[in-house]
Design a protein around this motif. Structure first.
Motif, short mmCIF file in Angstrom:
data_model
loop_
_atom_site.label_atom_id
_atom_site.label_comp_id
_atom_site.label_asym_id
_atom_site.label_seq_id
_atom_site.Cartn_x
_atom_site.Cartn_y
_atom_site.Cartn_z
N SER A 247 -20.68 31.42 1.55
CA SER A 247 -19.30 31.00 1.27
C SER A 247 -18.34 31.45 2.37
O SER A 247 -17.37 30.76 2.67
N TRP A 248 -18.60 32.61 2.97
CA TRP A 248 -17.72 33.10 4.04
C TRP A 248 -17.81 32.20 5.27
O TRP A 248 -16.78 31.82 5.86
N ARG A 250 -18.78 29.07 5.33
CA ARG A 250 -18.23 27.75 5.01
C ARG A 250 -16.70 27.77 5.09
O ARG A 250 -16.08 26.85 5.63
N SER A 251 -16.09 28.83 4.54
CA SER A 251 -14.62 28.87 4.56
C SER A 251 -14.11 29.12 5.97
O SER A 251 -13.07 28.58 6.37
N THR A 252 -14.82 29.91 6.76
CA THR A 252 -14.40 30.17 8.13
C THR A 252 -14.54 28.90 8.97
O THR A 252 -13.67 28.57 9.78
N ALA A 254 -14.34 25.89 7.82
CA ALA A 254 -13.26 25.00 7.39
C ALA A 254 -11.96 25.34 8.11
O ALA A 254 -11.24 24.47 8.58
N ARG A 255 -11.68 26.64 8.23
CA ARG A 255 -10.44 27.10 8.88
C ARG A 255 -10.44 26.77 10.38
O ARG A 255 -9.44 26.30 10.92
N GLY A 260 -8.91 23.33 7.63
CA GLY A 260 -8.81 24.08 6.38
C GLY A 260 -9.47 23.43 5.19
O GLY A 260 -9.49 23.99 4.09
N ARG A 261 -10.06 22.25 5.41
CA ARG A 261 -10.73 21.56 4.29
C ARG A 261 -12.21 21.91 4.29
O ARG A 261 -12.82 22.09 5.35
N ALA A 262 -12.78 21.97 3.11
CA ALA A 262 -14.22 22.27 3.00
C ALA A 262 -15.03 21.19 3.72
O ALA A 262 -14.71 20.01 3.63
#
Length: 294
Positions: A247-248, A250-252, A254-255, A260-262
């Motif tokens: 999850s980290w 994936r979110s990084t 995205a950013r 910023g989107r998945a």
DNA sequence: GCGTCCAGGTCTACC
DNA sequence: GGTAGACCTGGACGC
């Protein structure tokens, strides 16, 4: 006493010590500036573990130990430090690949890409299972309880990481009620028993000649090890043709790369596919670039 | 203070 | 082979 260890020209102590969260998990400790890495090491079954402090020095590392050690123990410390800091990992081809692309050229310049690991695959395996399906703070708490309760007290303070045999002897209630590892408790108990009895040779994963997909399958035979955990372990044994998406990451991603989107996992995979056998390491360096200012 | 969500996912049952 | 639901814990958040 001080032990000096020579490092490769492209080695970066701070980048390696802070390469991922391992330096925050006992029996590692890291100072606020990421300039001093402490670690408790076993130096033989009949000797008390020792606490060592590792700092970067010109052309090498300085390893400080309280008191004197016999030659065999010094050699064990040297071996463990080289292994943990990946001093013998051949990264020349990786750096050459990175240098070809402007967005990744910093990797070679900075000497990034050495992922800190434990002296044993067993420790890395237990810790990886502790990272799954929980917050990072809970990972740190579980590992701390394991080390403090089952590790051997060290000369100079702290405790060593407990052996598989020690974990195997601990009752299931320890993993539930003391370590508070929840549903993972029977996984640790079973894993430790298999390793301690010799049924499962996890240290052999370091030198396995199996193709990565087969080695990954073998790793996933361990309860609690799924895709992410197996791929994280593969990186720690030197295989970088996997991504280890969690999850980290994936979110990084995205950013950094998707407004910023998945992003779908397939999209992330496509982004790093051109780096082939180095794609997992390229991804990790990309995700952690801003952890340290050049 | 209490309930809900979810984090550096994985396992099992079921289709 | 793909997917829904369950699974421990504990910090963050809303009410």
């Amino acid at each position: 006493m001080n032990i000096t260890i020579r490092t490769p020209p492209d080695f970066n102590f701070k980048r390696t010590a802070a390469s991922h969260g391992w330096s925050e998990l006992l029996p590692f400790r890291i100072d606020d500036k990421w300039s001093k890495l402490s670690r408790v090491l076993d130096v033989g079954a009949n000797r008390k573990p020792v606490s060592v402090e590792i700092t970067g020095a010109k052309g090498g590392l300085r390893v400080s130990v309280e008191g004197e050690l016999p030659p065999a123990a010094v050699e064990k410390v040297r071996r463990d430090v080289r292994h943990m800091l990946r001093l013998d990992d051949p990264l020349g081809v990786f750096y050459a690949e990175m240098a070809k692309e402007p967005a990744f050229a910093w990797v070679a310049r900075a000497g990034a890409g050495r992922l800190l690991r434990a002296p044993t695959v067993f420790e890395d395996l237990v810790k990886t299972v502790c990272t799954t399906n929980c917050s990072w703070s809970l990972t740190k708490t579980m590992v701390s309880r394991l080390v403090v309760n089952l590790g051997r007290p060290a000369r100079g303070g702290g405790h060593s990481f407990p052996t598989a045999a020690t974990l195997a002897e601990a009752p299931l209630s320890f993993f539930r009620e003391e370590m508070r590892s929840g549903y993972r408790a029977p996984y640790f108990k079973e894993l430790a028993g298999r390793v301690a009895s010799g049924e499962l040779d996890v240290e052999g994963w370091l030198t396995s000649e199996l193709p990565t997909p087969e080695l990954k399958r073998a790793m996933k035979q361990v309860k609690g090890v799924g895709d992410y955990a197996a791929e994280n372990l593969l990186k720690l044994v030197g295989r970088y043709d996997v991504l280890a998406l969690d999850s980290w990451v994936r979110s990084t991603y995205a950013r950094l790369h998707n407004q910023g989107r998945a992003a779908a996992d397939k999209k992330i995979a496509r982004h790093y596919a051109r780096f082939r056998e180095w794609r997992g390491l390229a991804l990790w360096c990309d995700m952690t670039k801003d952890w340290i200012k050049e």
